[in-house]
Design a protein around this motif. Structure first.
Motif, PDB file in Angstrom:
ATOM      1  N   ILE A   1       0.845  -1.209   0.000  1.00  0.00           N
ATOM      2  CA  ILE A   1       0.000   0.000   0.000  1.00  0.00           C
ATOM      3  C   ILE A   1       0.875   1.252   0.000  1.00  0.00           C
ATOM      4  O   ILE A   1       1.923   1.279   0.651  1.00  0.00           O
ATOM      5  CB  ILE A   1      -0.976  -0.043   1.218  1.00  0.00           C
ATOM      6  N   ASP A   2       0.454   2.279  -0.762  1.00  0.00           N
ATOM      7  CA  ASP A   2       1.186   3.549  -0.776  1.00  0.00           C
ATOM      8  C   ASP A   2       0.930   4.331   0.506  1.00  0.00           C
ATOM      9  O   ASP A   2      -0.122   4.173   1.133  1.00  0.00           O
ATOM     10  CB  ASP A   2       0.738   4.415  -1.965  1.00  0.00           C
ATOM     11  N   ALA A   3       1.867   5.232   0.819  1.00  0.00           N
ATOM     12  CA  ALA A   3       1.766   5.978   2.080  1.00  0.00           C
ATOM     13  C   ALA A   3       0.842   7.194   1.990  1.00  0.00           C
ATOM     14  O   ALA A   3       0.528   7.810   3.004  1.00  0.00           O
ATOM     15  CB  ALA A   3       3.165   6.435   2.497  1.00  0.00           C
ATOM     16  N   ASP A   4       0.403   7.549   0.784  1.00  0.00           N
ATOM     17  CA  ASP A   4      -0.270   8.837   0.612  1.00  0.00           C
ATOM     18  C   ASP A   4      -1.794   8.783   0.696  1.00  0.00           C
ATOM     19  O   ASP A   4      -2.480   9.744   0.359  1.00  0.00           O
ATOM     20  CB  ASP A   4       0.146   9.482  -0.715  1.00  0.00           C
ATOM     21  N   LEU A   5      -2.332   7.628   1.111  1.00  0.00           N
ATOM     22  CA  LEU A   5      -3.781   7.403   1.228  1.00  0.00           C
ATOM     23  C   LEU A   5      -4.513   7.478  -0.113  1.00  0.00           C
ATOM     24  O   LEU A   5      -5.728   7.668  -0.137  1.00  0.00           O
ATOM     25  CB  LEU A   5      -4.411   8.352   2.260  1.00  0.00           C
ATOM     26  N   GLN A   6      -3.770   7.316  -1.214  1.00  0.00           N
ATOM     27  CA  GLN A   6      -4.442   7.171  -2.515  1.00  0.00           C
ATOM     28  C   GLN A   6      -4.988   5.748  -2.657  1.00  0.00           C
ATOM     29  O   GLN A   6      -5.817   5.491  -3.519  1.00  0.00           O
ATOM     30  CB  GLN A   6      -3.476   7.480  -3.653  1.00  0.00           C
ATOM     31  N   ASP A   7      -4.451   4.844  -1.849  1.00  0.00           N
ATOM     32  CA  ASP A   7      -4.964   3.474  -1.795  1.00  0.00           C
ATOM     33  C   ASP A   7      -5.819   3.393  -0.530  1.00  0.00           C
ATOM     34  O   ASP A   7      -5.278   3.405   0.584  1.00  0.00           O
ATOM     35  CB  ASP A   7      -3.802   2.464  -1.665  1.00  0.00           C
TER      36      ASP A   7
ATOM     37  N   PRO B   1      -7.403  11.534  -4.673  1.00  0.00           N
ATOM     38  CA  PRO B   1      -6.172  12.334  -4.785  1.00  0.00           C
ATOM     39  C   PRO B   1      -5.262  12.127  -3.573  1.00  0.00           C
ATOM     40  O   PRO B   1      -5.703  11.627  -2.530  1.00  0.00           O
ATOM     41  CB  PRO B   1      -6.675  13.773  -4.852  1.00  0.00           C
ATOM     42  N   ARG B   2      -4.006  12.512  -3.732  1.00  0.00           N
ATOM     43  CA  ARG B   2      -3.039  12.423  -2.649  1.00  0.00           C
ATOM     44  C   ARG B   2      -3.525  13.234  -1.445  1.00  0.00           C
ATOM     45  O   ARG B   2      -4.007  14.350  -1.606  1.00  0.00           O
ATOM     46  CB  ARG B   2      -1.714  12.998  -3.171  1.00  0.00           C
ATOM     47  N   TYR B   3      -3.369  12.693  -0.225  1.00  0.00           N
ATOM     48  CA  TYR B   3      -3.832  13.375   0.990  1.00  0.00           C
ATOM     49  C   TYR B   3      -2.952  14.601   1.278  1.00  0.00           C
ATOM     50  O   TYR B   3      -3.442  15.671   1.605  1.00  0.00           O
ATOM     51  CB  TYR B   3      -3.796  12.393   2.158  1.00  0.00           C
TER      52      TYR B   3
HETATM   53 MG    MG Z   1       0.407   8.533  -4.916  1.00  0.00          MG
END
Ligand code: MG
Ligand code: UDP
Length: 306
Positions: free
Chosen positions: A94-100, A201-203
């Motif tokens: 999982i990506d860290a940016d809460l896009q997932d 979108p990115r958080y």
């Molecule tokens: Mg991202």
């Protein structure tokens, strides 16, 4: 009790990690033994400090910190290697940016319990993505499908996925030096299930992928999973034949002297051919040097390269 690792590649994510950790925590259903594995991909900000502070509060927060930025592909590989060392039953990339969206984790686990070994995710549509990104992504996946004869690499597929230990093992066995994870997961097989979700979108923070980086990555995917190396010489041969045919057929009618043009054209084709061959030689060299995919500076997991 099933042991699950949440594997998170991080590059300069100081703005994200606290909120990411809290959001994921909310979704961690009981009945599982969850671990976090953060891969610090040579961040230059406070990413590593934050990971360590999370670790002091929660000993199930593990990390591997690289000696420099090796890229997300290396970070995912290292994360899954670490997951294997922790002897997990499955890992969630999982990506860290809460896009997932972490809210999909319980659904992933449900499919895992139902017997699927690779639960991956994709965007339902790209309607909320920036226009240019949408356009190039669509064109790319079409081209990729045709050239690799594998249209199964889903349009809009994310790296966000749950991987059973068999899939982790298979993934780690693929020793491609330049890695294209989406292609590798399709290549390894196993029972798959797709979950679709809307673009988020990115958080906070910025994307680490410039257009150039994305383009190169896309080309790498095609190179690694197609015979495109054969396609370019074929194309050049076709062009030469076309020119020859045109000259034989129409040269005398137009009364144009093709000789000068032909020499320049030929020189150009030869140069393109040489440049192309050099690329191929470098690709072979990179693979045969078998350098490690990443180097660890610090870790709280015993991590070895293989
Ligand atoms: Mg991202
Ligand atoms: N990332 C990484 N190394 C890199 C670039 C990105 O580990 O060299 C991580 C990043 O911190 C994030 C994930 O990979 O957790 C996805 O990156 P990003 O959000 O920048 O990509 P995008 O979503 O824009 O494709």
């Amino acid at each position: 009790m099933n042991k699950i690792a949440i594997v998170v590649p991080c590059y300069n994510e100081e703005e994200m990690l606290e909120v990411f950790y809290q959001e994921v925590k909310k979704q961690l259903v009981p009945d599982y033994d969850f671990y976090f594995i953060f891969i610090d991909d040579g961040s230059k900000d406070k990413t590593m400090e934050i990971i360590k502070s999370l670790n002091t509060k929660d000993p199930k927060v593990k990390f591997v910190s690289f000696s420099r930025n090796f890229g997300k592909e290396a970070a995912m590989y290292a994360g899954l290697q670490a997951a294997k060392l922790l002897d997990v039953n499955a890992a969630i990339l999982i990506d860290a940016d809460l896009q997932d969206p972490p809210s999909l984790i319980p659904e992933m686990l449900k499919y895992y319990e139902a017997g699927y070994k690779h639960i991956y995710t994709k965007h339902k549509s790209r309607k909320n993505e920036p226009f240019l990104k949408k356009f190039f992504a669509k064109a790319y996946y079409k081209t990729y499908g045709i050239l690799t004869k594998n249209p199964n690499v889903a349009q809009g597929a994310r790296d966000f996925s749950l991987l059973d230990r068999d899939v982790i093992e298979a993934f780690l066995q693929v020793k491609d030096y330049r890695r294209f994870t989406k292609g590798i997961f399709t290549w390894v097989g196993f029972e798959k299930k797709c979950i679709e979700f809307d673009y988020v979108p990115r958080y906070a923070g910025k994307t680490k992928w410039s257009f150039k980086k994305l383009f190169r990555y896309g080309m790498l995917g095609i190179k690694q999973f197609s015979h495109v190396y054969n396609l370019i010489p074929n194309l050049l041969i076709f062009l030469c034949l076309l020119l020859l045919g045109f000259e034989i057929g129409y040269g005398h009618i137009i009364g144009f002297d093709f000789l000068a043009l032909k020499i320049e054209f030929l020189a150009l084709l030869i140069l393109i051919g040489i440049k192309y061959l050099m690329r191929l030689v470098y690709d072979i060299r990179d693979q045969s040097l078998s350098r490690p995919l990443y180097l660890t500076k610090e870790s709280n997991i015993e991590c070895k390269h293989d």
